[in-house]
Write an enzyme that holds these catalytic residues in place. Sequence first.
Site, short mmCIF file in Angstrom:
data_model
loop_
_atom_site.label_atom_id
_atom_site.label_comp_id
_atom_site.label_asym_id
_atom_site.label_seq_id
_atom_site.Cartn_x
_atom_site.Cartn_y
_atom_site.Cartn_z
N HIS A 14 0.86 -1.17 0.00
CA HIS A 14 0.00 0.00 0.00
C HIS A 14 0.91 1.23 0.00
O HIS A 14 1.67 1.43 0.93
CB HIS A 14 -0.87 -0.04 1.26
CG HIS A 14 -1.92 1.01 1.30
ND1 HIS A 14 -3.03 0.96 0.49
CD2 HIS A 14 -2.02 2.16 2.01
CE1 HIS A 14 -3.79 2.02 0.73
NE2 HIS A 14 -3.20 2.77 1.64
N ASP B 139 0.54 5.07 -0.03
CA ASP B 139 -0.33 6.24 0.00
C ASP B 139 0.23 7.26 -0.97
O ASP B 139 1.39 7.67 -0.86
CB ASP B 139 -0.44 6.78 1.42
CG ASP B 139 -1.35 5.91 2.28
OD1 ASP B 139 -2.41 5.49 1.77
OD2 ASP B 139 -1.00 5.62 3.44
N ASP C 174 -8.15 0.88 1.88
CA ASP C 174 -7.88 1.83 2.97
C ASP C 174 -8.72 3.09 2.91
O ASP C 174 -8.31 4.12 3.40
CB ASP C 174 -6.38 2.19 2.93
CG ASP C 174 -5.95 3.01 4.13
OD1 ASP C 174 -6.53 2.82 5.21
OD2 ASP C 174 -5.05 3.86 4.00
N HIS D 156 -7.16 9.02 -1.00
CA HIS D 156 -7.89 8.79 0.26
C HIS D 156 -7.25 9.36 1.52
O HIS D 156 -7.78 9.14 2.62
CB HIS D 156 -8.21 7.29 0.43
CG HIS D 156 -7.02 6.42 0.66
ND1 HIS D 156 -6.53 5.57 -0.29
CD2 HIS D 156 -6.21 6.26 1.72
CE1 HIS D 156 -5.48 4.93 0.19
NE2 HIS D 156 -5.27 5.33 1.42
ZN LIG Z 1 -3.82 4.50 2.67
#
Ligand SMILES: [Zn+2]
Length: 1084
Positions: A273, A275, A385, A598
């Site tokens: 993941h 971000d 997420d 997100h």
């Molecule tokens: Zn995230």
Amino acid sequence: MGGGGRSTPQDNGYPQLNFTPKGTQIRNIYQDRIKNFTATGQYEKVNLRSMFTSDREAGGDYVKMEVYSVPDLARPLFHEAIKNKFKPTSKGQSFGPSWSTHWFRITITVPERMKDQERVQFNWDSNSEAFVYTEDGEGVQGLTGGGERVEWIFPQSWKTDGKPHTFYVEMACNGIFQLSQADIVAPNLEAWGLYIDFWIIGDASREFPATSWEAHAATQVCNDIVNTFIPGNQESVLKCREIAAKYIGENVSSPKVYETGTDPLVFGTGHCHIDTAWLWPFDETKRKVARSWATQCKLMDLYPEHRFTCSSAQQYKWLEKYYPKTFERVRQKVHEGKFQYIGGSWVEHDTNVPSGEGLSRQFLLGQRFFQSRFGARCQTFWLPDTFGYSAQLPQLCRLAGMTRFFTQKLSWNNINTFPHTTFNWISLDGSQVLCHMPPSETYTAEAHFGDVKRSMEKHKSLDQDNTSLLVFGKGDGGGGPTMEQIEKLRRCRGMSDKTGLLPRVHMGNSVDDFFDRLEKKEAGGDKFVTWYGELYFELHRGTYTTQSNNKKSNRRAEIMMRDLEMLATYASIRVPTFTYPKQDIDDMWEDICLMHFHDCLPGTCIEMVYRDTDRLYATLFKKGKDIIKRATDALGLTNTPDAGTQAVVMNTHGWKRTEVIKVPRQVAAANYSQAADNDTVYAVAECDAYGLGSPATVLSSGAAVTAKKADDSSYVIQNDLLKATVSNGIVTSLIFLPQNREVIPKGRKAGQLVMFDDQPLYWQAWDVEVYHTETRKELNPGSVSILEAGPVRAALLVETQISENSWIKTTISLEAAIGGAGTYLAFDSEIEWRETMKFLKVEFPVDVVNTEATYETQYGAIRRPTHYNTTWDMAKFEVCCHKWADLSEHGFGVSILNDCKYGFATAGNTMRLSLIRSPKAPDGNADMGRHSFRYAMYPHSGAVGESTVHTASDFNNPLQVYHSRYGADTARAQDFLNTVSVQKESSIILDVVKRGEDDEAISVGGLPIRKGSSIILRMYESLGGRASTVLRTKLPVKAVYKTNILEDDLEEIKFSEIEINGTAYHEICVSLRAFEVQTIRLQL
Ligand SMILES: [Zn+2]
């Protein structure tokens, strides 16, 4: 001998005498002993750790290092960086400051004594992320630091050729860091293998139930290993591994462990993941992507069973642009089926705040990118997420070619436990996707024994299916699976087949394989349990409000794009000299979608990210303004009045509107009714749907609005529809004159600003917690004055000191009730906000009874409770709305409109719009400074309906004043705007008019073109009931198709030709089910 005789018992060898006492094993003592075998600390020089390294060369002549420290926090790419002057450096040096980059040129020679070692590697630990490059500039592997992922394995030839070899390391500081390791190391792979064996068997000893024989057997195996181990003795290590194999099988050091033909239950997939922005800016993410994905490609070479799944077209696009060689490696691994792209969206975006079209563009951009680069689209939407999931996502997934959805965030709910693991999730319109939430409850699993065990223990859908996904790998900041994690899963699988009890984990499949199997199993689509409507996330409710200027920019951008695409489409079809700016529009949508990320749009990034988004939005608005200007120019409209021009007002909405606007004084009649300021006067403009109107500056009689002082502390503003009494700056009465009905309950106050303490349990920018409502404090206005007395607009200025450093000025206004104008009481606010952990809201108590309120969401509306009957109801104490929220009863209701807000709460009959927060982490300056926003109170006859949808749209996109070059002849420009029109008023909203993505004249490459020109029309049913309408156009339509949002033709639709006043038109009848999103393509 005959029967019945007595026989002498035979001795079966069991010892008769025992002089060797043996005590029972005290479980906790033996388990602690197990821990010590691999622990750091007092025993590390004599336990297994002492044998991890066979040989090490910690510098000297074998490792030469030079460094180039990049000035100004710049992040140059390889070829740029290596041109600079490098200076000698060594291990032990410190580097900084935060966000700086340091390039190391390293030349190593492997000592001859290591030539027979199985593996020789470079161990680098700068306590920060780093990236290894070959001498010719290919990024080959990321390094993490702090003891994690510190090794880069040398090519085999370097071990034996005795030659110096040069490579580069790019070090990314997010602090001041010391280079603690830069060594040539030969690891002891058998000792390391034993370490993983022991780890997993030790977990079985601790985590299997104490009532199971499997737990006790694991303890015995571990003790045998500890008893057998002799420090410094490689033979003893091999013997220990043989003991371990009794519990985990023979094949745990190879992928053969997975080839047992037994049915797996847990399907492991590597993931990282990343971000797209969070505690780092977008620019750092570009490097994180390259580092992480290069590492995974390398791991695939070492571990044939390794599979890696990653989403976000944007991240692939960055890699392609900035790291083309790494992108090529990824593409190769994609073709081998090992690197698995997923998700179909531009980024892993927020789904609360973006508009419906914003969500559609995520899929349009994402799927087109994946198809153009890898030859196929994604089948599974991937959002592990994100902070809550819009009720329309299943429908949009289906319209974007995806039938499945993967997420897990709801496992963070802090009130109710979400009851399903595998289920059908169903949209407002009835569309479904097959959804899976991994029972391990994480998208960054460490591939621990416990993660595999939880995959069965926490599975909530075992009645339907017992399989699950295990998504493992370092994440949030990237990284992905480590060697250790892949090795651990081999042991877990070996244990399941050899000993049992642990669910059988498998590697080598894809997430799509997992869903394929589920879909095949339940081919009817109706076997799994169902969940209808939004997947409300019971946490992170502050993200509807935090970083409010950023959210305002998003709203403005989405609204601007609607007008921009409509005008550019008509101009490009009807004005030969105008070219549809496809590339610009793509770039703008890509940026809007990037900022939907997100953490970004929810407001949970560091300050640096919002400086970047401020710049991106500024560029976007400038570009948008320019395109709209060019398009309106082409349609004969200018921004400035001139001799021969005529002031006109443009309506891009599909319904008739009347609004009060400001026009330049020079275009007004000499006896205009009311000045707005030195340069402009108020006018009333009436416009047809998709039409132009002429602003009248003289108010027709009988419609005037007035503002008057009633007594010492009260004012009354009134038109023919509404009468508001404002006492001490707060609305104490609002009478809806058509029903002669008081809107505000007796003794209550509307437009009351209220402050709450806002100290959530953990995550400041993310959360507002349930107890905040107990700290409600009313703000008392200081001064009230009449700003405008009518007759076109009446307004009161209310000034409120919030604290020593914060204030708010609110203009309460009402317009003349003419046509559709003057239907709501508006509040325009300017605020200077300098608070700490306070939450400002505005309240509207209304005399309406309903157990449910209605909130606008993407492509529709959603009902939520106004009561706290159950914990599921209570958990929704703060919810997301778009342009409006409504509380209605039979015959009457009140809508609260807003121009940039998303947080709302309706408790009983009190409606509360969330205005602004002041969290101090992770951005210590979040929301500090100046803001402006608008909201309005809109009472209406009947329950919530089209008037609320239309009025809220108009409130967000007021009529625009232009000047027609054709003078009084506005018919020509009107004709352009009316290129396509919706004929029958209904709850259907024509949301987007754009050109076809692949039209031959405007295609920007990547995918096959389509001959001719086409217009894409996207509409939705906004209120939850079947509706039909007629689209009419004068354009020479050749064919009409219903498409999905990817613009694939699904079915051809009949159209008819009619003649009106000698002009030929084409008409298309469309019918939409409740909350359906429908896209129509007109082939010209
Ligand atoms: Zn995230």
